[in-house]
Design a protein around this motif. Structure first.
Motif, PDB file in Angstrom:
ATOM      1  N   ASP A  70       0.840  -1.199   0.000  1.00  0.00           N
ATOM      2  CA  ASP A  70       0.000   0.000   0.000  1.00  0.00           C
ATOM      3  C   ASP A  70       0.876   1.250   0.000  1.00  0.00           C
ATOM      4  OD1 ASP A  70      -2.348   1.422  -0.090  1.00  0.00           O
ATOM      5  OD2 ASP A  70      -2.612   1.464   2.076  1.00  0.00           O
ATOM      6  N   ALA A  71       1.875   1.241  -0.874  1.00  0.00           N
ATOM      7  CA  ALA A  71       2.831   2.351  -0.957  1.00  0.00           C
ATOM      8  C   ALA A  71       3.499   2.294  -2.326  1.00  0.00           C
ATOM      9  CB  ALA A  71       3.887   2.238   0.141  1.00  0.00           C
ATOM     10  N   GLU A 197      -7.004   4.251  -0.751  1.00  0.00           N
ATOM     11  CA  GLU A 197      -6.373   3.471   0.318  1.00  0.00           C
ATOM     12  C   GLU A 197      -6.988   2.081   0.325  1.00  0.00           C
ATOM     13  OE1 GLU A 197      -3.902   2.908   1.985  1.00  0.00           O
ATOM     14  OE2 GLU A 197      -3.967   3.912   3.931  1.00  0.00           O
ATOM     15  N   SER A 204      -3.020   5.193   8.126  1.00  0.00           N
ATOM     16  CA  SER A 204      -3.208   5.893   6.853  1.00  0.00           C
ATOM     17  C   SER A 204      -2.868   7.368   6.948  1.00  0.00           C
ATOM     18  CB  SER A 204      -4.656   5.737   6.375  1.00  0.00           C
ATOM     19  OG  SER A 204      -5.021   4.387   6.237  1.00  0.00           O
ATOM     20  N   LYS A 208       1.647   8.126   5.365  1.00  0.00           N
ATOM     21  CA  LYS A 208       1.222   7.410   4.174  1.00  0.00           C
ATOM     22  C   LYS A 208       0.500   8.362   3.228  1.00  0.00           C
ATOM     23  CE  LYS A 208      -0.234   3.220   4.514  1.00  0.00           C
ATOM     24  NZ  LYS A 208      -1.046   2.046   4.875  1.00  0.00           N
TER      25      LYS A 208
END
Length: 272
Positions: A70-71, A197, A204, A208
């Motif tokens: 998630d990046a 997301e 989050s 992030k």
């Protein structure tokens, strides 16, 4: 064995990252592209000029890792390529760098031989002592775990806390990517910002993408919302959000992700 919701969400996103884009007749697994030569127009895409820079297989791997973590993800053709990119971007004359004396020797040589004439100073410490070393005054602390060749394992979370306590400047990956893609300018020139997301939780908003985009949008006085796979209820008060699972059901969120995202975007725009 059940997995924590954020991990399960990211695994599902990784597994479906390719299937959501398949057309009839496409192979389901990513095919391995072994060619180093590509047909090029007179003004080629720079990513296709030489396979050492990237190729479709590398890009597919980056996409999978980005979905899992998630990046943003960027792969390099060699470890030294990654070291060089980080050092050239973050270090300047007068900076002191602490590296492992039992780490990869060529990475140390990059600083001691190539960057030393520009005023960058290399100091070393064995991996076994890095968690007790004095970190004050270093611009960067560079480690690898396990160490090479000693295979000492380093607690990266503990080391990061020690760097923070010592006053090290931590550069979030979001800031680097935002500068690279001109995100500040794009936000200033738009009317409404939508970010995404996998699972919206407290993390989050801590370094992030969601938290970074929200801060930039607020500075530019722009409304901002997030489309997420799912969300912790207590985080829904921090940002306008649409959960795909909550709005369209888990099956649609997983099997028809792109369609669900488009529906959510239309709903957000209809609220304006």
């Amino acid at each position: 064995m059940s997995l924590p919701a954020p991990i399960e969400s990211r695994l599902l996103a990784m597994l479906h990252a390719r299937t959501d884009t398949l057309e009839a007749g496409d192979p389901i697994p990513e095919p391995l592209v072994l060619s180093s030569a590509f047909a090029l127009p007179s003004n080629p895409d720079a990513r296709r000029t030489y396979a050492r820079y990237t190729n479709p297989t590398i890009e597919a791997t980056e996409a999978r890792l980005a979905a899992l973590e998630d990046a943003p993800c960027l792969l390099f053709p060699s470890g030294m390529g990654a070291y060089s990119a980080a050092f050239m971007a973050l270090l300047k004359g007068g900076d002191r760098v602490l590296m492992l004396s039992d780490g990869y020797y060529a990475a140390r040589n990059l600083v001691s031989d190539i960057m030393a004439p520009f005023g960058v100073v290399l100091e070393t410490c064995p991996a076994a002592n890095i968690l007790t070393a004095d970190l004050a005054g270093y611009a960067a602390v560079v480690v690898e775990t396990p160490s090479n060749p000693g295979l000492d394992v380093i607690d990266l979370r503990a080391l990061a806390e020690r760097c923070r306590t010592a006053g090290a400047k931590l550069v979030p990956g979001f800031d680097i990517v935002a500068d690279e893609v001109g995100l500040h300018e794009h936000i200033n020139n738009c009317d409404f910002v939508i970010t995404g997301e996998g699972f919206l939780d407290e993390e989050s908003f801590n370094g992030k993408v969601v938290g970074g985009v929200q801060q930039l949008a607020m500075k530019a006085n722009k409304p901002v919302a997030v489309i997420c796979g799912d969300a912790q209820p207590e985080q829904r008060t921090r940002i306008e959000a649409i959960s795909l699972v909550e709005s369209y059901g888990q099956e649609a969120a997983i099997e028809q992700t792109l369609t669900s995202i488009e529906k959510a975007a239309r709903e957000l725009l209809a609220r304006r």
